[in-house]
Design an enzyme around this catalytic site. Structure first.
Site, PDB file in Angstrom:
ATOM      1  N   GLU A 145       0.854  -1.183   0.000  1.00  0.00           N
ATOM      2  CA  GLU A 145       0.000   0.000   0.000  1.00  0.00           C
ATOM      3  C   GLU A 145       0.891   1.234   0.000  1.00  0.00           C
ATOM      4  O   GLU A 145       2.017   1.178   0.480  1.00  0.00           O
ATOM      5  CB  GLU A 145      -0.832   0.048   1.300  1.00  0.00           C
ATOM      6  CG  GLU A 145      -1.669  -1.169   1.540  1.00  0.00           C
ATOM      7  CD  GLU A 145      -2.200  -1.220   2.982  1.00  0.00           C
ATOM      8  OE1 GLU A 145      -2.113  -0.208   3.719  1.00  0.00           O
ATOM      9  OE2 GLU A 145      -2.696  -2.289   3.358  1.00  0.00           O
ATOM     10  N   LYS A 197       2.430   4.405   1.513  1.00  0.00           N
ATOM     11  CA  LYS A 197       2.575   4.892   2.882  1.00  0.00           C
ATOM     12  C   LYS A 197       2.222   6.365   2.871  1.00  0.00           C
ATOM     13  O   LYS A 197       2.993   7.198   2.382  1.00  0.00           O
ATOM     14  CB  LYS A 197       3.999   4.674   3.389  1.00  0.00           C
ATOM     15  CG  LYS A 197       4.187   5.075   4.839  1.00  0.00           C
ATOM     16  CD  LYS A 197       5.533   4.599   5.331  1.00  0.00           C
ATOM     17  CE  LYS A 197       5.854   4.966   6.758  1.00  0.00           C
ATOM     18  NZ  LYS A 197       5.359   6.206   7.281  1.00  0.00           N
ATOM     19  N   ASP A 207       1.723  10.009   4.036  1.00  0.00           N
ATOM     20  CA  ASP A 207       2.453  10.821   5.003  1.00  0.00           C
ATOM     21  C   ASP A 207       1.514  11.862   5.597  1.00  0.00           C
ATOM     22  O   ASP A 207       1.536  13.032   5.234  1.00  0.00           O
ATOM     23  CB  ASP A 207       3.639  11.492   4.294  1.00  0.00           C
ATOM     24  CG  ASP A 207       4.656  12.009   5.286  1.00  0.00           C
ATOM     25  OD1 ASP A 207       4.495  11.749   6.495  1.00  0.00           O
ATOM     26  OD2 ASP A 207       5.602  12.683   4.852  1.00  0.00           O
ATOM     27  N   TYR A 234      -6.673   2.062   6.617  1.00  0.00           N
ATOM     28  CA  TYR A 234      -5.922   0.945   6.056  1.00  0.00           C
ATOM     29  C   TYR A 234      -5.893  -0.282   6.951  1.00  0.00           C
ATOM     30  O   TYR A 234      -5.251  -1.266   6.618  1.00  0.00           O
ATOM     31  CB  TYR A 234      -4.485   1.373   5.708  1.00  0.00           C
ATOM     32  CG  TYR A 234      -3.811   2.222   6.756  1.00  0.00           C
ATOM     33  CD1 TYR A 234      -3.668   3.581   6.567  1.00  0.00           C
ATOM     34  CD2 TYR A 234      -3.343   1.664   7.929  1.00  0.00           C
ATOM     35  CE1 TYR A 234      -3.059   4.372   7.520  1.00  0.00           C
ATOM     36  CE2 TYR A 234      -2.736   2.437   8.891  1.00  0.00           C
ATOM     37  CZ  TYR A 234      -2.593   3.792   8.678  1.00  0.00           C
ATOM     38  OH  TYR A 234      -2.009   4.576   9.634  1.00  0.00           O
ATOM     39  N   LYS A 264      10.720   2.795   2.430  1.00  0.00           N
ATOM     40  CA  LYS A 264      10.541   4.231   2.224  1.00  0.00           C
ATOM     41  C   LYS A 264      11.170   4.720   0.926  1.00  0.00           C
ATOM     42  O   LYS A 264      12.038   4.065   0.365  1.00  0.00           O
ATOM     43  CB  LYS A 264      11.096   4.998   3.429  1.00  0.00           C
ATOM     44  CG  LYS A 264      10.335   4.606   4.690  1.00  0.00           C
ATOM     45  CD  LYS A 264      10.540   5.454   5.888  1.00  0.00           C
ATOM     46  CE  LYS A 264      10.252   6.872   5.798  1.00  0.00           C
ATOM     47  NZ  LYS A 264      10.195   7.549   7.089  1.00  0.00           N
ATOM     48  N   CYS A 291      18.245  47.449  -1.519  1.00  0.00           N
ATOM     49  CA  CYS A 291      18.009  46.442  -2.552  1.00  0.00           C
ATOM     50  C   CYS A 291      19.327  46.125  -3.269  1.00  0.00           C
ATOM     51  O   CYS A 291      19.989  47.033  -3.784  1.00  0.00           O
ATOM     52  CB  CYS A 291      16.978  46.940  -3.549  1.00  0.00           C
ATOM     53  SG  CYS A 291      16.775  45.794  -4.936  1.00  0.00           S
ATOM     54  N   CYS A 337      18.932  47.419  -7.109  1.00  0.00           N
ATOM     55  CA  CYS A 337      18.815  48.810  -7.538  1.00  0.00           C
ATOM     56  C   CYS A 337      19.203  49.807  -6.448  1.00  0.00           C
ATOM     57  O   CYS A 337      19.177  51.016  -6.664  1.00  0.00           O
ATOM     58  CB  CYS A 337      17.393  49.101  -8.026  1.00  0.00           C
ATOM     59  SG  CYS A 337      16.167  48.969  -6.701  1.00  0.00           S
ATOM     60  N   CYS A 348      11.790  45.384  -1.782  1.00  0.00           N
ATOM     61  CA  CYS A 348      12.378  46.565  -2.408  1.00  0.00           C
ATOM     62  C   CYS A 348      11.256  47.556  -2.712  1.00  0.00           C
ATOM     63  O   CYS A 348      10.231  47.192  -3.287  1.00  0.00           O
ATOM     64  CB  CYS A 348      13.076  46.141  -3.710  1.00  0.00           C
ATOM     65  SG  CYS A 348      13.457  47.523  -4.799  1.00  0.00           S
ATOM     66  N   CYS A 364      13.934  48.435 -11.215  1.00  0.00           N
ATOM     67  CA  CYS A 364      14.732  47.475 -10.439  1.00  0.00           C
ATOM     68  C   CYS A 364      14.984  46.252 -11.333  1.00  0.00           C
ATOM     69  O   CYS A 364      14.084  45.446 -11.575  1.00  0.00           O
ATOM     70  CB  CYS A 364      13.991  47.073  -9.164  1.00  0.00           C
ATOM     71  SG  CYS A 364      14.849  45.820  -8.205  1.00  0.00           S
TER      72      CYS A 364
END
Ligand code: IVH
Length: 720
Positions: free
Chosen positions: A119, A121, A123, A233, A339, A435, A438, A451, A458
């Site tokens: 099956e 797995k 997460d 499951y 895994k 920035c 620029c 910025c 820019c």
């Protein structure tokens, strides 16, 4: 690898204590606060270290050691409850050898090569679901494996979970408890995080934490707004137990007697028969070749799945044989998690640079010692935002963990602690004062530093905008990636987005790295985009605030043209699926900025927009709820959840609004063969809402289409 602290060899008892504390802390961060600080791999490593130490010094092992417990004790926000049976963990590895060793252990103990069920797995967040007399009565988080937190009220809000089990295909035992995984689909996870960013709130690290965090909200109304799903499951316990030959129960009639369940295959079928969603894609495997092929197939397109998976679970199919293998206090010996390879790797951070995104946001970029992850060499990764770097005190010279998923920019997800910090590069990182592109001053916007200049002045912002416009979900001009966009802007060939259509071969070949062939190629692609681009792609290319591909499609469908977009006011935008007040205002305000308005009108004049044939908007003003699980028809390969989504999308295309709750305004309830909650059905009855199954829905839609054809109802395309 984290080098063991110097004291570990001299003071193993002290080291054991420290490891226990560290593991408990990370467990609490993971399970209770849904804000892990380290990756699963690093956690597994700490755990492996603890086990090794305890193998060497068995006298350190106490019942309180993390190695003897599955998770932390409940956090106390919720009532706690005892599980019907212990919720064990799984033995796991991503190594083929460990998989072979598992199979050998099992085969040897049984005396033959058994069949397994494999099956995905999932997460997500692990829970127990309890039904009495077929009614959902309780849900508990896994907690420490024996006692978990009572999240019944929150789990009740999960629409795909039946409140009443379906007894039409199979009798339902008086008491039934399932193991299941609560999940948040990847696209919803993205949307949720985007919303959290917009609200200046903390985001979730991954869909699992998002699911767990949503499940542990104190206010079920908050959980209800989070699109969670649940997949079961396993049967944890049952009374009478259908996995055991029933002692004669004279009071049960033939039809009430539970049908015997002897294999995992039948467990999964029974769960489905009762109406609880089962993780899609499970199958039989008769040897490790088949198991490995299954794992590889799932791993190779793991970034395409709607649900996050981190491997496959292998379970001995025959339930009766499981007892012969038994369990440790941590995991059963008849199951194994094979895994996926980690999405990440560890490497050294060489330098921290600052990049400016298309919206002006400053993103610190990690310049890395190159490392291979899943066949791709990664040399730079995002560090999210300046605040994070400062808070975590990330420095050049640190060891970091980098992860990548699909097309997403690789990210530094974790620092590997190195208490000494002996690297000569190690110097506290200072956020930029202006920035870097620029030189304009920076302003704070929630967690972002931005910025203050316009993209027109820019260069890095403009390059970012260009890259977005050329991107896969916009004009789709291949070969115009980050580097080339930066070059075209730097060299002054692109000062604003529409300049893209004024590039010439003559100008391009003068640039470093360009030849006649590459210039012709690019111009050909630009011409192709100019001659025909879907409306939604062009809209997406504008880079409207908070408008991704899905929202661009909704705008294109609803507004039908660029003209329709720029003349739509806030109220009109709010009628578009998914557009709330704040976002509608942001879009309208953005489109009003004179430079933006000019860019939009010039691009609209340059690009020939393809307007797809719109379906008749015959269901405008009709409100529909779609609920339950739709069983695929014979020969249909779609999964149950995909069928529901398809029906919802079809309804939306015809202009209906699809919502989750039944109100007086609901016109129709489409229910799946199973899993339609009884509360919904009662609400439908109370409000006099018509209830139809999938076949009934198709007939209903055909009737509406016939009616519309007879009355000559206008199409969206006609109206624009
Ligand atoms: S079986 C005793 N099957 O993985 C059997 N677990 O790392 C234990 N998980 O706690 C679980 N998908 O939350 C099983 N198809 C699946 C699963 C699965 C995800 C989770 C589960 C478990 C964790 C162990």
């Amino acid at each position: 690898m984290i080098p063991p602290p110097a004291h570990s060899r001299r003071d193993p008892a002290g080291h054991h204590k420290q490891l226990c504390r560290e593991i408990e802390r990370h467990r609490s961060l993971y399970y209770q606060q849904d804000q892990p600080e380290i990756s699963d791999e690093s956690f597994d490593r700490l755990f492996a270290e603890l086990r090794e130490l305890e193998a060497e010094y068995p006298e350190f092992v106490t019942s309180g050691s993390p190695s003897r417990r599955v998770g932390p004790e409940p956090a106390g926000k919720f009532d706690s409850g005892a599980h019907a049976a212990p919720m064990l963990s799984l033995d796991s590895s991503d190594g083929r050898e460990e998989l072979e060793a598992f199979n050998q252990r099992v085969s040897k103990a049984l005396g033959y090569q058994p069949a397994y069920i494999v099956e995905p797995k999932l997460d997500g967040s692990s829970i127990e679901l309890v039904y009495r007399n077929g009614e959902f009565v309780r849900a508990l988080t896994r907690g420490d494996g024996t006692v978990g937190e009572d999240v019944t009220q929150n789990v009740r809000t999960i629409l795909s979970l039946p409140i009443t089990l379906d007894a039409s295909k199979r009798s339902v035992p008086r008491f039934l408890s399932f193991r299941a995984e609560v999940m948040m689909r990847i696209d919803f996870f993205g949307a949720l995080n985007a919303r959290l960013v917009a609200d200046g709130a903390k985001t979730f690290a991954n869909p699992r934490n998002a699911a767990a965090g949503s499940l542990r909200q104190l206010d079920p109304a908050v959980t209800a707004r989070r699109p969670l799903e649940v997949f079961a499951y396993d049967i944890l316990a049952a009374e009478p137990d259908p996995t055991q030959a029933a002692p004669a129960e004279p009071e049960l009639s033939e039809t009430e007697k539970p049908r015997l369940i002897l294999t995992q295959e039948e467990v999964l079928n029974a769960i489905g028969d009762w109406g609880i969603p089962v993780a899609p894609g499970w199958r039989r495997a008769s040897d490790t070749e088949e198991i490995a092929a299954y794992q590889e197939a799932l791993q190779s397109d793991r970034d395409e799945h709607e649900l996050e998976m981190d491997g496959v679970v292998i379970k001995l199919n025959e339930l009766a044989r499981r007892a012969e293998l038994g369990s440790t206090s941590h995991h059963p010996r008849w199951a194994f998690a094979y895994k996926f390879e980690p999405r990440g790797a560890e490497t050294r951070l060489l330098e921290i640079a600052n990049s400016v995104g298309r919206t002006g946001a400053i993103t610190p970029v990690a310049i890395l010692r190159p490392v291979e992850i899943g066949g791709v060499t990664v040399a730079r990764a995002s560090l999210h935002n300046p605040r994070l770097v400062a808070e975590k005190d990330i420095r050049p010279g640190d060891r970091v963990r980098v992860e990548r998923a699909g097309d997403v920019i690789p990210q530094v997800v974790e620092m590997i602690p190195d208490p000494g910090r002996t690297d000569p590069r190690s110097k506290r990182w200072e956020p930029p004062g202006a920035c870097p592109s620029c030189g304009t001053r920076l302003v704070e916007q929630g967690p972002r530093v931005v910025c203050a200049n316009s993209a027109l002045r820019c260069p890095m912002q403009m390059a970012g905008q260009m890259q977005h416009l050329a991107g896969k979900n916009a004009l789709h001009i291949e070969g115009l990636g980050e580097r080339k966009c930066g070059q075209l802007v730097r060299e002054g060939l692109i000062k604003r987005l529409p300049d893209l259509f004024e590039l010439t071969e003559k100008a391009l070949v003068k640039l470093d790295g360009w030849g006649e062939k590459s210039a012709k190629n690019l111009l050909g692609q630009i011409e192709k985009a100019r001659q025909g681009t879907a409306l939604w792609r062009l809209i997406h290319g504008f880079g409207l605030p908070g408008v991704g591909a899905a929202a661009s499609k909704a705008l294109a469908l609803e507004l039908g043209s660029i003209e329709g977009l720029v003349t739509a006011g806030e109220e009109r935008l709010q009628e578009v699926e998914g557009f709330a007040e704040v976002q509608s205002r942001q879009v309208v305000e953005y489109l009003r900025i004179p430079e933006v308005a000019e860019m939009v009108s010039r691009l609209a004049g340059l690009v020939q927009v393809q307007i797809p044939e719109q379906p008749l908007r015959i269901l405008k003003g009709i409100s529909v709820v779609v609920t339950g699980t739709f069983a695929p028809r014979p020969g249909e390969s779609a999964e149950a959840a995909a069928i529901r989504k398809e029906i919802s999308e079809e309804l939306r295309q015809y202009g209906a609004s699809v919502s989750t709750g039944i109100t007086g305004a609901t016109n129709l309830l489409v229910r799946g063969e199973s899993g339609a909650g009884s509360a919904k059905l009662r609400a439908a009855e109370r409000h006099g809402v018509e209830v139809v199954d999938r076949g009934g829905y198709e007939r209903w839609l055909a009737d509406r289409l016939a009616e519309a054809a007879a009355s000559g109802s206008e199409t969206l395309a006609d109206s624009t």
